[in-house]
Design an enzyme around this catalytic site. Structure first.
Site, short mmCIF file in Angstrom:
data_model
loop_
_atom_site.label_atom_id
_atom_site.label_comp_id
_atom_site.label_asym_id
_atom_site.label_seq_id
_atom_site.Cartn_x
_atom_site.Cartn_y
_atom_site.Cartn_z
N ASP A 171 0.71 -0.95 -0.33
CA ASP A 171 -0.29 -0.29 0.20
C ASP A 171 1.00 0.94 0.33
O ASP A 171 2.23 0.98 1.07
CB ASP A 171 -0.99 -0.17 1.08
CG ASP A 171 -1.75 -0.91 1.42
OD1 ASP A 171 -2.24 -1.57 -0.17
OD2 ASP A 171 -2.18 -2.13 2.73
N LYS A 222 -0.71 9.55 2.45
CA LYS A 222 -0.96 10.75 3.15
C LYS A 222 0.41 10.42 4.47
O LYS A 222 -0.02 11.67 5.35
CB LYS A 222 -2.31 10.26 4.25
CG LYS A 222 -3.13 10.69 3.40
CD LYS A 222 -4.92 11.06 3.68
CE LYS A 222 -5.53 11.00 2.60
NZ LYS A 222 -6.56 10.46 3.53
C1 LIG Z 1 -2.00 -4.56 -1.87
S1 LIG Z 1 -2.15 -5.51 -0.89
C2 LIG Z 1 -0.84 -6.39 -1.61
C3 LIG Z 1 -0.48 -7.87 -2.08
C4 LIG Z 1 -0.41 -9.04 -2.58
N1 LIG Z 1 1.37 -8.97 -2.46
C5 LIG Z 1 -0.04 -8.78 -4.29
O1 LIG Z 1 0.61 -8.18 -4.83
O2 LIG Z 1 -1.30 -9.44 -4.28
C6 LIG Z 1 -1.14 -5.06 0.23
C7 LIG Z 1 -1.02 -6.62 1.20
O3 LIG Z 1 -0.23 -6.18 2.18
C8 LIG Z 1 -0.88 -6.25 3.51
N2 LIG Z 1 -0.69 -5.30 4.65
C9 LIG Z 1 -0.46 -3.94 4.20
N3 LIG Z 1 -0.28 -3.83 5.69
C10 LIG Z 1 0.06 -4.39 6.71
C11 LIG Z 1 0.85 -4.50 7.41
N4 LIG Z 1 1.03 -3.56 8.62
N5 LIG Z 1 0.76 -6.59 8.60
C12 LIG Z 1 1.16 -7.15 7.49
N6 LIG Z 1 -0.06 -7.05 6.32
C13 LIG Z 1 -0.13 -5.60 5.85
C14 LIG Z 1 -2.48 -6.07 3.03
O4 LIG Z 1 -3.12 -7.27 4.00
C15 LIG Z 1 -2.36 -7.22 1.63
O5 LIG Z 1 -2.67 -8.21 1.55
#
Ligand SMILES: C[S@@+](CC[C@H](N)C(=O)[O-])C[C@H]1O[C@@H](n2cnc3c(N)ncnc32)[C@H](O)[C@@H]1O
Length: 234
Positions: A124, A128
């Site tokens: 992500d 912000k």
């Molecule tokens: C945009 S998705 C990408 C998932 C995968 N890598 C893909 O490319 O399909 C971001 C992933 O990061 C995980 N994520 C985001 N922030 C996190 C955090 N602080 N701790 C654990 N997982 C996190 C979310 O649950 C999500 O599965």
């Protein structure tokens, strides 16, 4: 919660490659695998960690390509991890594990020097996050990574986000880390710059990547090493 989700969560509890440490255990720094991943894998091969692994496409593809290394996918979302762990179990891939937790706990999951490589796949972008404390490639997370990585380890980033790409480059410059490669359109003009082994790995397309490609986004790739100071961090 739907019946399917409940069934999958129950199934994950029976899978030996999945760890779901509870929060208090992590706060007490008592996670049983920290510093002991070699015993889980039955060898002391180098460990690569995919952070925010989602369904674990990279963890699985890398594990199959490099049987002499070990791979751990970390994500907080159980339903996504289930997809990856189910494949690992169904295909009996021995060098894979998944940890369901927040990445903020990464230093309670791995001990100092336990990790040899990190992948961030479509993290992500957190536009912000002005202080850079929430972005997985921001200075605060890089300090956490430094504490668990062996010196000279590589961090790989695949992203669709121009903001994530640019802000990571800025963090690399400010932190005096060593940039190895930055390519802002890997499947376009930069494809021939990659070695065939790297092309094979970069061809792996994650769930989110497919979504971004379908709407015409360009996929970017970054590789860098942390500044020596970061290995003593936190
Ligand atoms: C945009 S998705 C990408 C998932 C995968 N890598 C893909 O490319 O399909 C971001 C992933 O990061 C995980 N994520 C985001 N922030 C996190 C955090 N602080 N701790 C654990 N997982 C996190 C979310 O649950 C999500 O599965």
């Amino acid at each position: 919660m739907g019946k399917n989700k409940l069934r999958r969560f129950a199934e994950m509890k029976t899978q030996s490659c999945v760890f779901e440490p509870d929060k208090q255990l992590l706060l007490d720094d008592q996670f049983e695998m920290k510093g002991k991943w070699d015993s889980f894998f039955g060898n002391s091969n180098p460990i690569t960690v995919e952070l925010g692994c989602g369904k674990g496409e990279y963890t699985l593809a890398l594990a199959k390509k490099y049987p002499g290394r070990n791979f751990v996918g970390v994500d907080v979302k159980g339903a996504r991890i289930w997809r990856g762990s189910k494949t690992a179990e169904d295909e009996s891939i021995p060098n894979v594990a998944f940890v369901r937790t927040k990445i903020e706990f990464i230093n309670q999951i791995f001990a100092e020097n336990e990790v040899s490589e990190i992948w961030l796949t479509f993290s992500d972008p957190q536009p912000k996050d002005k202080k850079g404390t929430k972005r997985l490639s921001g200075w605060a997370f890089l300090k956490r990574y430094g504490k668990l990585m062996k010196p000279e380890s590589i961090i790989n980033i695949k992203t669709d986000s121009q903001f994530f790409y640019d802000s990571t480059l800025e963090t690399i410059e400010k932190g005096e880390h060593t940039l190895i490669r930055s390519k802002d359109d890997i499947y376009g003009i930069h494809w021939e710059d990659f070695h065939p082994d790297d092309q094979e790995i970069l061809s792996v397309k994650t769930f989110y990547e497919k979504k971004w490609l379908a709407i015409g986004k360009k996929i970017k790739f970054l590789q860098f090493k942390l500044n020596d100071e970061y290995y003593k961090a936190v």
